[in-house]
Design an enzyme around this catalytic site. Structure first.
Site, PDB file in Angstrom:
ATOM      1  N   HIS A 176     -13.925  -5.117  -5.096  1.00  0.00           N
ATOM      2  CA  HIS A 176     -13.397  -3.902  -4.454  1.00  0.00           C
ATOM      3  C   HIS A 176     -14.454  -3.245  -3.555  1.00  0.00           C
ATOM      4  O   HIS A 176     -14.858  -2.093  -3.793  1.00  0.00           O
ATOM      5  CB  HIS A 176     -12.920  -2.916  -5.535  1.00  0.00           C
ATOM      6  CG  HIS A 176     -11.512  -2.446  -5.350  1.00  0.00           C
ATOM      7  ND1 HIS A 176     -10.432  -3.290  -5.481  1.00  0.00           N
ATOM      8  CD2 HIS A 176     -11.001  -1.233  -5.001  1.00  0.00           C
ATOM      9  CE1 HIS A 176      -9.321  -2.613  -5.248  1.00  0.00           C
ATOM     10  NE2 HIS A 176      -9.638  -1.375  -4.946  1.00  0.00           N
ATOM     11  N   GLU A 218       0.819  -1.211   0.000  1.00  0.00           N
ATOM     12  CA  GLU A 218       0.000   0.000   0.000  1.00  0.00           C
ATOM     13  C   GLU A 218       0.860   1.271   0.000  1.00  0.00           C
ATOM     14  O   GLU A 218       0.393   2.349  -0.316  1.00  0.00           O
ATOM     15  CB  GLU A 218      -0.960  -0.068   1.195  1.00  0.00           C
ATOM     16  CG  GLU A 218      -1.349   1.218   1.871  1.00  0.00           C
ATOM     17  CD  GLU A 218      -2.453   1.982   1.139  1.00  0.00           C
ATOM     18  OE1 GLU A 218      -3.030   1.419   0.223  1.00  0.00           O
ATOM     19  OE2 GLU A 218      -2.676   3.147   1.504  1.00  0.00           O
ATOM     20  N   ILE A 239      -7.314  -6.178   3.109  1.00  0.00           N
ATOM     21  CA  ILE A 239      -8.344  -7.113   3.586  1.00  0.00           C
ATOM     22  C   ILE A 239      -8.375  -8.348   2.677  1.00  0.00           C
ATOM     23  O   ILE A 239      -8.523  -9.471   3.147  1.00  0.00           O
ATOM     24  CB  ILE A 239      -9.738  -6.438   3.637  1.00  0.00           C
ATOM     25  CG1 ILE A 239      -9.744  -5.327   4.701  1.00  0.00           C
ATOM     26  CG2 ILE A 239     -10.830  -7.461   3.943  1.00  0.00           C
ATOM     27  CD1 ILE A 239      -9.639  -5.794   6.144  1.00  0.00           C
TER      28      ILE A 239
HETATM   29  N1  LIG Z   1      -6.423  -4.191 -12.090  1.00  0.00           N
HETATM   30  C1  LIG Z   1      -6.838  -4.624 -10.907  1.00  0.00           C
HETATM   31  N2  LIG Z   1      -7.957  -5.387 -10.819  1.00  0.00           N
HETATM   32  C2  LIG Z   1      -8.403  -5.811  -9.632  1.00  0.00           C
HETATM   33  N3  LIG Z   1      -7.779  -5.552  -8.473  1.00  0.00           N
HETATM   34  C3  LIG Z   1      -6.668  -4.804  -8.510  1.00  0.00           C
HETATM   35  C4  LIG Z   1      -6.143  -4.311  -9.715  1.00  0.00           C
HETATM   36  N4  LIG Z   1      -5.026  -3.618  -9.440  1.00  0.00           N
HETATM   37  C5  LIG Z   1      -4.865  -3.673  -8.109  1.00  0.00           C
HETATM   38  N5  LIG Z   1      -5.857  -4.392  -7.538  1.00  0.00           N
HETATM   39  C6  LIG Z   1      -6.022  -4.713  -6.114  1.00  0.00           C
HETATM   40  O1  LIG Z   1      -6.424  -3.530  -5.440  1.00  0.00           O
HETATM   41  C7  LIG Z   1      -5.582  -3.308  -4.311  1.00  0.00           C
HETATM   42  C8  LIG Z   1      -5.519  -1.825  -3.980  1.00  0.00           C
HETATM   43  O2  LIG Z   1      -6.775  -1.415  -3.442  1.00  0.00           O
HETATM   44  P1  LIG Z   1      -6.905  -0.448  -2.146  1.00  0.00           P
HETATM   45  O3  LIG Z   1      -6.105   0.774  -2.296  1.00  0.00           O
HETATM   46  O4  LIG Z   1      -8.339  -0.309  -1.784  1.00  0.00           O
HETATM   47  O5  LIG Z   1      -6.257  -1.396  -1.072  1.00  0.00           O
HETATM   48  P2  LIG Z   1      -5.216  -0.997   0.041  1.00  0.00           P
HETATM   49  O6  LIG Z   1      -5.137  -2.150   0.986  1.00  0.00           O
HETATM   50  O7  LIG Z   1      -5.499   0.340   0.613  1.00  0.00           O
HETATM   51  O8  LIG Z   1      -3.897  -0.833  -0.772  1.00  0.00           O
HETATM   52  P3  LIG Z   1      -2.897  -1.903  -1.265  1.00  0.00           P
HETATM   53  O9  LIG Z   1      -3.593  -3.047  -1.830  1.00  0.00           O
HETATM   54  O10 LIG Z   1      -2.105  -1.155  -2.283  1.00  0.00           O
HETATM   55  O11 LIG Z   1      -2.158  -2.308  -0.068  1.00  0.00           O
HETATM   56  C9  LIG Z   1      -4.271  -3.949  -4.743  1.00  0.00           C
HETATM   57  O12 LIG Z   1      -3.442  -4.314  -3.665  1.00  0.00           O
HETATM   58  C10 LIG Z   1      -4.737  -5.172  -5.487  1.00  0.00           C
HETATM   59  O13 LIG Z   1      -5.027  -6.239  -4.603  1.00  0.00           O
HETATM   60 MG   LIG Z   2      -5.105   2.103  -0.439  1.00  0.00          MG
END
Ligand SMILES: Nc1ncnc2c1ncn2[C@@H]1O[C@H](COP(=O)(O)OP(=O)(O)OP(=O)(O)O)[C@@H](O)[C@H]1O
Ligand SMILES: [Mg+2]
Length: 385
Positions: free
Chosen positions: A218, A80, A227
């Site tokens: 998402h 993240e 998560i």
């Molecule tokens: N093209 C995509 N299609 C589906 N899911 C994706 C795609 N690119 C990234 N993701 C997922 O979305 C996540 C990011 O979403 P979000 O920012 O809500 O989560 P986070 O927990 O805050 O951040 P992070 O996942 O970067 O740690 C990525 O870690 C990955 O699992």
């Molecule tokens: Mg995030």
């Protein structure tokens, strides 16, 4: 090519966009080709079984778990963008001043969320693996400054997007908010459905599919990646693939972050479930091997240091007891040693001095008072991915 989902008109920021609504799992017409995963699945299951076995070699798994869970918390937060280090985390737990307070909070929030899920799943009267439990975990994860305005603990009520500066040029627009609850209910059913038709999928393959589907839905405004990765750890335990959370898969996902995201996208755009599953299984095998090697390296370090302590003429009962506490207290002050050993200040000081003279622990501050110590070789081994 398989059909992967449908598109629904949605609006956000006054723009109308086509939001993607994935089909329910499992992939169908055609079903996942077994020859695409059978070998890799066997290798990954074997690596997990070996990891569980190696953990059995050490007298106590507590310190293994202590470090493995923290490593996963750190690495998943680093995906993240969190900058905290393992040493920051240990410092925080020892009550030392830390620089990246917000970043460390994010990591400790993950630890709290993880513990909640684990304790609920282990409690016969606890919540099952469910949307409700994931929302509760999300509430803990986004607790504090950074989660403010991100609706902690709640499914999103607005349209979000991934990549790009606005929905119109996004890489991916997840389903409209009103579709999220039903999509998650389908996902819950897929997790708990034991009858998967004529071709049951192995649990690791199902785990790969669940993570993918979760990310595609998402469901939260933020924290979906963390998560979704917590869900992987929970499923590994739920399905008995790894009885204790000794693996830190996020290390692999972080190292291959670009491919991780591309593989997720390719399922939606090209129906390439096989590619994602193969990537995931390879990741599990690699991460399990890495964790196994790391456990052996740490056990070796502890055995070597223990031998030199046993050979030291000045070592007494307090220094032995202190040494055994180090793996779960790698940063400490004399006063903490005094409390933990329930002893006097001079005895605690003497115990620390024995370990310091042997070069096992080092003093960090260079001061005469309020000195703090570190089991640096151990932290260095843990920090290696
Ligand atoms: N093209 C995509 N299609 C589906 N899911 C994706 C795609 N690119 C990234 N993701 C997922 O979305 C996540 C990011 O979403 P979000 O920012 O809500 O989560 P986070 O927990 O805050 O951040 P992070 O996942 O970067 O740690 C990525 O870690 C990955 O699992
Ligand atoms: Mg995030």
């Amino acid at each position: 090519m398989r059909s992967t989902g449908t598109y629904a008109a949605s609006t956000t920021l006054g723009e109308s966009v086509q939001a993607f609504v994935p089909h329910a799992l499992p992939p169908a017409k055609p079903a996942l080709a077994p020859e695409s995963f059978v070998e890799a699945n066997r290798a990954a299951e074997l690596a997990l079984a070996r990891l569980s076995g190696v953990a059995g070699l050490v007298p106590s798994v507590d310190w293994l778990l202590y470090s493995a869970i923290r490593k996963e918390a750190l690495l998943t937060s680093q995906i993240e963008g969190t900058q905290a280090t393992l040493a920051d985390l240990f410092d925080e737990e020892a009550g030392f001043a830390v620089n990246n307070t917000d970043d460390v909070e994010e990591v400790t929030n993950y630890l709290r969320a993880f513990r909640l899920v684990q304790s609920q799943l282990r409690d016969p009267a606890g919540l099952p693996l469910s949307v409700r439990l994931l929302c509760d975990a999300h509430r803990l994860l986004l607790d504090g400054a950074r989660g403010n305005g991100k609706q902690p603990g709640e499914l999103r009520r607005s349209q979000n997007w991934i990549g790009g500066t606005r929905p119109g040029n996004a890489v991916f627009v997840p389903p409209p908010p009103e579709r999220v609850p039903a999509l998650l209910a389908d996902l819950e059913r897929f997790i708990h459905n034991t009858d998967n038709g004529s071709q049951p999928l192995p649990p690791l393959v199902k785990t790969a599919l669940v993570h993918l589907q979760f990310e595609t839905i998402h469901p939260f405004l933020d924290g979906n990646g963390r998560i979704g990765r917590l869900l992987i750890a929970a499923l590994l335990e739920h399905w008995g693939l790894l009885p204790e959370p000794l693996m830190y898969l996020s290390g692999y996902l972080k190292q291959h972050q670009f491919e991780y995201y591309r593989r997720l996208s390719n399922v939606r755009t090209e129906g390439d479930w096989e590619g994602w599953v193969a990537f995931f299984l390879e990741g599990v095998a690699t991460a399990a091997h890495d964790a196994e090697r790391n456990i052996v390296a740490i056990a070796t370090l502890l055995a070597t240091d223990r031998r030199s302590l046993l050979a030291a003429p000045k070592a007494g009962p307090s220094s032995y007891r202190l040494f055994e506490m180090l793996p779960m207290m790698p940063r400490f002050t004399i006063d903490q040693v005094r409390q933990k050993l329930a002893t006097s200040f001079p005895t605690a000081t003497a115990a620390v001095k024995v370990l310091e003279d042997l070069g096992i622990v080092t003093e960090l501050t260079g001061q005469k008072k309020n000195r703090s110590y570190s089991y640096a070789a151990y932290i260095a081994l843990l920090s290696a991915v």
